[in-house]
Design a protein around this motif. Structure first.
Motif, mmCIF file in Angstrom:
data_model
loop_
_atom_site.group_PDB
_atom_site.id
_atom_site.type_symbol
_atom_site.label_atom_id
_atom_site.label_comp_id
_atom_site.label_asym_id
_atom_site.label_seq_id
_atom_site.Cartn_x
_atom_site.Cartn_y
_atom_site.Cartn_z
ATOM 1 N N ILE A 1 18.842 38.527 106.624
ATOM 2 C CA ILE A 1 19.956 38.129 106.002
ATOM 3 C C ILE A 1 19.721 36.907 105.550
ATOM 4 C CG2 ILE A 1 22.489 37.020 107.018
ATOM 5 C CD1 ILE A 1 22.306 39.443 109.124
ATOM 6 N N ILE A 2 18.985 35.647 106.110
ATOM 7 C CA ILE A 2 18.828 34.457 105.613
ATOM 8 C C ILE A 2 18.057 34.708 104.321
ATOM 9 C CG2 ILE A 2 17.557 32.166 105.905
ATOM 10 C CD1 ILE A 2 18.586 32.260 108.761
ATOM 11 N N GLY A 3 16.997 35.537 104.268
ATOM 12 C CA GLY A 3 16.221 35.676 103.137
ATOM 13 C C GLY A 3 17.040 36.065 101.929
ATOM 14 N N ILE A 4 18.163 37.039 102.180
ATOM 15 C CA ILE A 4 18.881 37.744 100.990
ATOM 16 C C ILE A 4 19.777 36.389 100.622
ATOM 17 C CG2 ILE A 4 21.063 39.124 100.705
ATOM 18 C CD1 ILE A 4 19.447 41.040 102.701
ATOM 19 N N ALA A 5 20.696 35.695 101.526
ATOM 20 C CA ALA A 5 21.195 34.572 101.190
ATOM 21 C C ALA A 5 20.608 33.505 100.418
ATOM 22 C CB ALA A 5 21.695 33.919 102.670
ATOM 23 N N LEU A 6 19.405 33.423 100.724
ATOM 24 C CA LEU A 6 18.611 32.112 99.793
ATOM 25 C C LEU A 6 18.438 32.786 98.274
ATOM 26 C CD1 LEU A 6 15.946 30.804 102.506
ATOM 27 C CD2 LEU A 6 17.838 29.637 101.470
ATOM 28 N N VAL A 7 18.165 33.997 98.166
ATOM 29 C CA VAL A 7 18.163 34.736 96.769
ATOM 30 C C VAL A 7 19.482 34.443 96.122
ATOM 31 C CG1 VAL A 7 17.870 36.702 95.555
ATOM 32 C CG2 VAL A 7 16.260 36.068 97.452
ATOM 33 N N GLN A 8 20.577 34.752 96.919
ATOM 34 C CA GLN A 8 21.967 34.590 96.398
ATOM 35 C C GLN A 8 22.077 32.921 96.193
ATOM 36 O OE1 GLN A 8 22.356 37.727 95.314
ATOM 37 N NE2 GLN A 8 24.195 37.147 95.290
ATOM 38 N N PHE A 9 21.731 32.101 96.945
ATOM 39 C CA PHE A 9 22.012 30.766 96.756
ATOM 40 C C PHE A 9 21.233 30.214 95.482
ATOM 41 C CE2 PHE A 9 20.259 26.456 97.739
ATOM 42 C CZ PHE A 9 21.779 25.796 97.940
ATOM 43 N N ALA A 10 19.991 30.981 95.428
ATOM 44 C CA ALA A 10 19.143 30.250 93.973
ATOM 45 C C ALA A 10 19.899 30.871 92.889
ATOM 46 C CB ALA A 10 17.722 31.171 94.132
#
Length: 146
Positions: free
Chosen positions: A127-136
């Protein structure tokens, strides 16, 4: 053709980027701890956990390395406001997905480690990995990174 100018990032961009960097540093420490495990450290593990760790194939260990080092590099790129943060974080996410596909579908890690360490923590990492891509993606869209 006009060139987009960098917009000043919101304060929350810096907060999220620093927290993400700290999170990924914890991942790097976990990787290094596993990659350079001494005999003394191995002696502290239950035999079933140690057997699982030692039987991990090289490709799954490589995925772990790509996940943590990519995440660290991607977060450094975010803090440096570099556009290449997004593809590096995508690569990190792919590493995460490969690593945990092995863990979830090719081992009995959930049984050996228990629900928290074997299921909940890996899902949180995904979930955090997906969130970081979305954040970028958001940072790129708002011209906070270039």
């Amino acid at each position: 053709m006009s060139e987009k100018t960098n917009a000043k990032p919101a304060v929350w961009f810096w907060i999220v980027s620093v927290l993400a960097l700290l999170w990924n540093l914890m991942g790097v420490m976990a990787y290094l701890g596993q990659a350079y495990m001494t005999d003394e450290m191995k002696a502290e593990y239950p035999s079933d956990q140690l057997a699982l760790i030692e039987s991990t194939p090289a490709w799954a260990t490589a995925a772990f390395a790509i996940a943590v080092w990519g995440g660290l590099l991607g977060c450094i790129a975010l803090l440096a406001r570099k556009k290449w943060a997004k593809p590096v974080l995508i690569l990190s996410l792919l590493g995460i997905l490969v690593q945990f596909a092995y863990s979830f579908f090719m081992t009995n890690a959930a049984e050996i480690y228990g629900q928290v360490q074997g299921v909940i923590t890996p899902l949180l990492v995904i979930i955090i990995g997906i969130a970081l891509v979305q954040f970028a993606r958001i940072a790129e869209k708002r011209n906070w990174i270039s």
